[in-house]
Enzyme design. Structure first.
Site, mmCIF file in Angstrom:
data_model
loop_
_atom_site.group_PDB
_atom_site.id
_atom_site.type_symbol
_atom_site.label_atom_id
_atom_site.label_comp_id
_atom_site.label_asym_id
_atom_site.label_seq_id
_atom_site.Cartn_x
_atom_site.Cartn_y
_atom_site.Cartn_z
ATOM 1 C CG ASP A 510 7.586 44.564 -16.908
ATOM 2 O OD1 ASP A 510 7.039 45.669 -17.081
ATOM 3 O OD2 ASP A 510 7.083 43.657 -16.211
ATOM 4 C CD GLU A 513 7.462 51.671 -15.770
ATOM 5 O OE1 GLU A 513 6.981 51.150 -16.794
ATOM 6 O OE2 GLU A 513 7.921 50.997 -14.827
#
Length: 926
Positions: A510, A513
């Site tokens: 997770d 980005e």
């Protein structure tokens, strides 16, 4: 300056590059007009435009501003390519004309909506000229020269054009700096050694101004025409535009949108960003690939291999503009000609997806906020108590000590090793979350992951050469540099240490980005053109560093400016490798941030959605888009992540989610439980039943994943993939297919007991009863009480199913039931791929069974094309044949009579077959 003129035979200074491989020959493609205007109509268009402008000026209150030159008035609104795309700037006539562009004001649109650009390119705006073009073994190489500077700094005057005719259905066009190397995406792509012999496309060039014209030979359809606007290639601003042959365009992720994109002045930004899925925002991943349907049902795709911040501007001409702020223009064009083939051809370049372990296709349960391993265990026991299928139990970051990777909360999660042991005893699996931000505040010597990563120099660095410090869940953090191979080894060692204590089976990566609760770092970002480039695409937050790290951060391979969109892919590659080394089995990995080729290493979930009906509806175009992107193992958080669900919403979402290729119910902290055991007996039973339906279809689903791994087929697919000539399917994104044959029509609205769905032409059979529906290609209203999900099987299909158990392991040992859906010609076909469900490279090593099923002339045959020991453990127990027009007098299994039943709805059932899957057999009805 040369104008973009209409082609005429009297203008010979051009090259027409035909596919046969001959040297460039003179052609009438030297000078191109605007593609919306014929040369004979130019004067008439200018006169008409002038009259129209005068009339509009009288009724518009002066929106048009000062009279524009005739060459500007001649450009229709829909064909105005934006010359001043900067956001947060009020574009004035002075600003516009300083760039040499046309300025015509248009009425403003609704708040937040883009409209016709006020500042746009005139037909004679300076561009590049194709100075030379020479043949190569694979295609050609050319030199492009710009004699007048464009308006962005460090304009590159000479460009190299490389064209390779890679296959008959794939063309590769690359434009880069002719004199200096530039950053290129470090992605493994196929290298061809031979030029295509019979391409289904023809390629032409305009010389002055330079332009690419690509046509489909069979229809003459122009797929690309880049003469519609000038090519700009500066150091940090690269732009190329093209006409499109239709408005039916898909892909260009990751965004929350309908499957079919609007071309109504719609700009899609590609820059990985941590934000709850919201319309018009750039989301977690970047996929610069589109698929377009052409008139008549052909399809093609275009992939720009570029990882820099990017936006794609769509306009109603129809037209498209690529804008990126680094790298090169590296295009692959895929000619299909049908949409399935386009996606296969795309994956031949980026790589086919990994074969998941079978348990990955079971049902998964997770939440943030179980509170303890004992509470997690209690949920697992409740699921078993109600005999609800479950394969994976997950934990979010609350299992960690202070939210630090590779640690365990020794108070609340002390029993986690015992829970994992219990899961394994019951044929279940454990998956845990990991974030790439490594806590940097623990006392020296107390937290090995940071100490060792620092010692080895494995973190992203500032421009000053010190670890860049941001803030994520554990507080201040450094960020692992997965572009460094040494980081992969450190990551493996950390996972090995933790696995020795908690033997996890899969990983959930997770925040990759990468997400940062600060903008840039604790010290902000330095001045300079990496963090503040001359042009910033329309990213959420208006800055490249918004809620992520500085673009100037240094990584092993390049600066973060170039690598940001690759961060999740690089982490997935490291994590999948570590899982293989630790477990020696197929890795199971789900990642939030993704980039082309991600499917080789991980699946994806659609992020932090909300418990709302709208979010459930948007999940379907989300999962179908990722099917286009070569990541078939995809799903959304069932029942919604944030907010509080309702029993009705969760029941409907569990029905839909049971048909996500990746099926996981996930919930946030401080909300009421939403696992199936938390609801009323009626809702719980409906959820259990639809999960049992999923588990019964596991042999079919597993075979679809094999075909995805082998040749790039989609698993969940849009209806238009199977019915490309039926334009009624081109906009559908509230239904989908599994493979070619199973139509899923979920309820997506509250308070209803029916659903209207499109049923393509032909005969379809109710999955549960076998009753037939004959459709002319129409919307049909279907009964849908709360406990029912509509599933229909396409005529001519054979679906391998299995008596469901509560885990994939339990299901695997049960007898198969083959469902035959006869066509109008009484034929059908299907197949089954079978192996041990978890070993590495079973197909590549030959350790599998592959069985083909066929029906013709009232004879069903099972033919074993490849056999392994696993198939001897499975029997075919039942054959259900839908659409048998009249009652048989007898049924013969390998020539021996067999009892059967025949129902009024034309369903023939033959049970107790007891045939080993490893042996072929035939069954005939007379």
């Amino acid at each position: 300056m040369k104008s973009y003129q209409k082609l005429t035979a009297a203008q010979p200074a051009a090259c027409r590059l035909e596919e046969e491989g001959a040297a460039p020959v003179p052609s009438g493609h030297g000078k191109l007009a605007p593609w919306w205007v014929g040369s004979g109509l130019l004067v008439a268009a200018v006169l008409l435009s002038t009259i129209t402008v005068w009339v509009l000026r009288q009724v518009s209150g002066g929106w048009l501003g000062p009279t524009a030159p005739p060459k500007c008035l001649a450009v229709p609104e829909s064909h105005r390519f934006d010359c001043y795309p900067e956001r947060r700037v009020v574009v004035t006539q002075e600003l516009c004309e300083s760039r040499g562009c046309c300025f015509i004001q248009s009425p403003p649109r609704a708040e937040g909506k883009q409209g016709v650009p006020w500042c746009f390119y005139p037909p004679d705006f300076p561009s590049y000229t194709l100075e030379s073009l020479n043949q190569t073994a694979l295609g050609m190489v050319g030199l492009l020269v710009r004699r007048e500077k464009a308006y962005y700094p460090r304009d590159i005057g000479k460009l190299r054009l490389d064209v390779e005719f890679e296959t008959d259905t794939r063309l590769h066009i690359k434009i880069t700096d002719a004199a200096n190397p530039r950053y290129e995406v470090p992605l493994d792509v196929p290298r061809v050694t031979k030029r295509a012999e019979n391409p289904i496309y023809s390629l032409n060039f305009s010389w002055d101004p330079f332009g690419v014209l690509l046509q489909r030979k069979a229809t003459g359809t122009v797929l690309l025409n880049t003469t519609v606007a000038p090519l700009i290639f500066a150091d940090q601003f690269l732009q190329i535009s093209t006409s499109l042959p239709s408005r039916f365009l898909y892909g260009l992720g990751e965004h929350r949108d309908s499957l079919l994109h609007s071309l109504d002045w719609n700009t899609l930004t590609l820059w990985a960003r941590d934000v709850s899925p919201t319309e018009s925002f750039n989301l977690y991943g970047a996929h610069p690939f589109y698929l377009l349907m052409e008139e008549g049902g052909n399809a093609h795709g275009v992939f720009l291999l570029n990882s820099n911040a990017m936006e794609v501007a769509l306009q109603p001409a129809p037209g498209l503009t690529w804008r990126t702020i680094g790298g090169v223009l590296d295009f692959y064009i895929f000619l299909g000609p049908d949409p399935n083939m386009v996606i296969q051809q795309y994956q031949q370049v980026i790589g086919f997806p990994a074969m998941p372990p079978m348990w990955a296709l079971g049902f998964h349960l997770c939440r943030w906020g179980y509170g303890s391993s004992n509470d997690t265990w209690q949920t697992v026991r409740a699921m078993r108590n109600y005999q609800i299928p479950q394969d994976g139990q997950w934990n979010d970051i609350d299992y960690m000590d202070g939210y630090r990777d590779f640690t365990l909360d020794s108070q609340k999660f002390a029993s986690l090793p015992s829970l994992v042991e219990d899961l394994h005893k019951h044929g279940q699996h454990y998956v845990m979350i990991l974030d790439p931000g490594i806590s940097s505040t623990s006392p020296h010597g107390s937290y090995w992951p940071f100490d060792e990563g620092l010692r080895r120099g494995l973190f992203l660095n500032t421009t000053q050469g010190q670890p860049l410090i941001g803030q994520v869940w554990p507080g201040f953090t450094a960020f692992a540099d997965f572009s460094n191979p040494d980081t992969h080894q450190w990551w493996l060692e950390n996972l090995q240490h933790f696995h020795a204590h908690v033997p996890f089976d899969g990983l959930w990566i997770d925040m990759n980005e990468p997400s940062n609760f600060m903008d840039g770092s604790e010290d902000g970002c330095p001045p300079g053109e990496l963090d503040n480039p001359p042009y910033t695409p329309a990213v959420l937050g208006d800055s490249l560093s918004a809620k992520t790290v500085c673009a100037s951060a240094k990584q092993k391979v390049s600066v973060h400016y170039n690598l940001h969109n690759l961060y999740g892919l690089m982490e997935a590659k490291a994590t999948a490798s570590a899982l293989i080394q630790i477990r020696g089995k197929r890795p199971f990995l789900i990642s939030r941030s993704t980039f082309p080729s991600q499917g080789r290493y991980s699946g994806h979930w659609l992020g932090d959605n909300r418990s709302q009906w709208k979010d459930m509806r948007y999940s379907i175009p989300g999962l179908l888009s990722f099917s286009l992107f070569g990541i078939p193992l995809v799903g959304a958080d069932i029942c919604g992540f944030s907010g509080s669900t309702s029993e009705e919403l969760c029941t409907r979402w569990m029905q839909l989610g049971a048909f996500y290729p990746f099926s996981r119910n996930h919930n946030t902290q401080n909300e009421k439980a939403q696992d199936p055991t938390a609801f009323s007996p009626a809702a719980r039973t409906a959820m259990k039943d639809v999960l049992l339906t999923r588990y019964s279809l596991l042999p079919f689903l597993y075979t679809l994943f094999h075909r995805a791994h082998l040749q790039g087929d989609t698993v969940a697919r849009p209806l238009f993939f199977e019915f490309p000539r039926d334009e009624a399917t081109w906009e559908l994104d509230r239904q989908f297919l599994w493979g070619q044959s199973l139509l899923v029509t979920p309820v997506l609205e509250p308070g209803v007991d029916s659903v209207t769905g499109y049923v393509p032409q032909g005969t379809w059979y109710d999955f549960y009863t076998g009753s037939s529906v004959n459709s002319s290609g129409e919307m049909l209203k279907m009964s849908a009480p709360l406990e029912h999900l509509n599933l229909h099987i396409r005529e001519g299909s054979i679906l391998p199913t299995q008596k469901p158990g509560t885990t994939t392991e339990a299901t695997r040992g049960n007898p198969l039931r083959l469902i035959v859906a006869l066509s109008s010609h009484a034929t059908a076909w299907g197949d089954l791929f079978w192996d041990d469900g978890e070993s590495l490279d079973t197909f590549e090593k030959g350790n599998y069974s592959y069985v083909v099923f066929n029906v013709t002339q009232n004879i069903f045959t099972s033919t074993v094309l490849h056999a392994s020991a696993e198939a001897t453990k499975v029997t075919v127990g039942t054959l259900s044949i839908f659409g048998v027009q009249k009652p048989p007098s007898k049924v013969l299994l390998n020539g021996q009579e067999k009892p059967f039943s025949y129902l009024d709805n034309q369903v023939l059932n033959v049970s107790d077959l007891g045939m080993s899957l490893s042996r072929g057999f035939s069954l005939q009805w007379l």
